[in-house]
Design an enzyme around this catalytic site. Structure first.
Site, short mmCIF file in Angstrom:
data_model
loop_
_atom_site.label_atom_id
_atom_site.label_comp_id
_atom_site.label_asym_id
_atom_site.label_seq_id
_atom_site.Cartn_x
_atom_site.Cartn_y
_atom_site.Cartn_z
N CYS A 83 0.87 -1.18 0.00
CA CYS A 83 0.00 0.00 0.00
C CYS A 83 0.91 1.23 0.00
O CYS A 83 1.67 1.44 0.97
CB CYS A 83 -0.91 0.00 1.22
N CYS A 124 -3.40 6.94 -4.83
CA CYS A 124 -3.10 5.51 -4.71
C CYS A 124 -1.66 5.22 -5.16
O CYS A 124 -1.34 5.31 -6.36
CB CYS A 124 -4.09 4.66 -5.52
O1 PYC Z 1 -1.87 3.72 -1.96
O2 PYC Z 1 -1.33 1.75 -2.78
C1 PYC Z 1 -2.12 2.51 -2.23
C2 PYC Z 1 -3.46 2.01 -1.84
C3 PYC Z 1 -3.98 0.78 -2.06
C4 PYC Z 1 -5.26 0.78 -1.52
C5 PYC Z 1 -5.50 2.02 -0.98
N1 PYC Z 1 -4.37 2.77 -1.19
#
Ligand code: PYC
Length: 322
Positions: free
Chosen positions: A94, A239
């Protein structure tokens, strides 16, 4: 006696992370930190899944949260280990969570500015705490697995996208008719869930994140995204693993040079600045680095009273079992 779990909460670009700094076990069970972190994840799921549900199910958590258990690293070149989870299961890596973890370690006085190596179930990652809220994370090697996969999505029509591995399995859609704005998240969530159903039915059962792209809000950014997470919530940050997946596609298509910055904007307007270097050009494998900022929001003991009628919380989800 109340059960107590000590946590530090933070947010990275609006997306929350809850780092468990003391699960209340007294000590880690035998074997932890001696095998791989993938095996420790297996043991956590098998023997202590209540930690995840207490931390992230309502009423103590909720579907938007990502949790991370700070644990001993199995790879002894690493300083710390972490196993990330959400309200329905576990994550390989993550990115926003690692940025939150590093700021948490800084808050606890456990790191100095500079590099820190962190073991994860999908391999070690290297982070740099730049001081203050700023962190860079160099992710695991990432690559596109299948380009231009076309699926028929009920009520939407044909959708073409790329299947990518970047610490988590993604389906990335560049061309679509949707508006990538915060006021449209209900529709985007519906569309992304339908796309994920169709992608899984087409043989990519492992895909649990779906990412849609649109134009950025300002010319100094390159793209804006909407990211559906495994449990049905959308990522408030751009993300980290999703931005890594985007870099893998841009590199494979020759659209972004090694080392060139890419500014990825989230659905709420927060940003990560990312770049990559080649790991294996022949295999299309890149090593992405994501830079973002996180802020500590709480230090807390989560408590479970012996007579609590919902000791492991309530598993309410708008997504699908993942
Ligand atoms: O930032 O890789 C990330 C992530 C995965 C799910 C929520 N954030």
């Amino acid at each position: 006696m109340n059960r107590k779990i000590r946590v530090i909460d933070s947010h990275t670009g609006g997306e929350p992370t809850r780092v468990v700094i003391d699960p209340g076990w007294g000590h880690f069970p035998a074997g932890w930190g001696e095998r791989s972190l993938a095996e420790d994840l297996h043991a956590l799921r098998r023997d202590h899944d209540d930690l995840r549900s207490i931390c992230l199910h309502e009423p103590r958590g909720g579907e938007v949260w990502v949790g991370g258990l700070l644990c001993p690293p199995a790879d002894k070149t690493c300083d710390f280990g972490v196993i990330f989870f959400n309200h329905i299961g576990y994550l390989g890596m993550c990115g926003h969570g690692t940025i939150g973890l590093v700021v948490t370690l800084a808050h606890l006085g456990r790191i100095e500015p500079g590099a820190v190596r962190i073991d994860t179930p999908v391999g070690p990652v290297e982070a740099v705490w730049h001081g203050g809220a700023e962190v860079s994370v160099t992710n695991v090697p990432s690559r596109r697995i299948a380009a231009g996969v076309v699926v028929e999505v009920p009520g939407i029509g044909q959708v073409s996208g790329d299947v990518v591995w970047s610490g988590n399995p993604f389906f990335l859609v560049q061309r679509h008719d949707e508006t990538i704005t915060a006021s449209n998240v209900a529709r985007l969530t519906h569309v992304a869930l339908e796309i994920r159903r169709a992608v899984r039915a087409a043989g990519y059962e492992q895909v649990d994140h779906v990412e849609l792209f649109g134009p950025p809000s300002t010319p100094d950014r390159d793209s804006k995204n909407f990211v559906l997470c495994p449990g049905g919530a959308y990522d408030r940050s751009p993300c980290g693993t999703g931005t890594s997946a985007k870099l893998a596609c841009l590199a494979a298509d020759g659209l972004l040079a090694e080392g060139q910055p890419w500014v990825q904007e989230s659905i709420i307007g927060s940003t990560f600045v990312a770049s990559y270097r080649w790991a294996d050009r022949q295999q299309g494998e890149v090593i992405p680095t994501i830079r973002g900022s996180a802020y500590v929001t709480a230090e807390a003991d989560l408590m479970v009273a012996p007579d609590d009628p919902f000791p492991q919380g309530i598993s309410a989800t708008s997504g699908e079992p993942g």
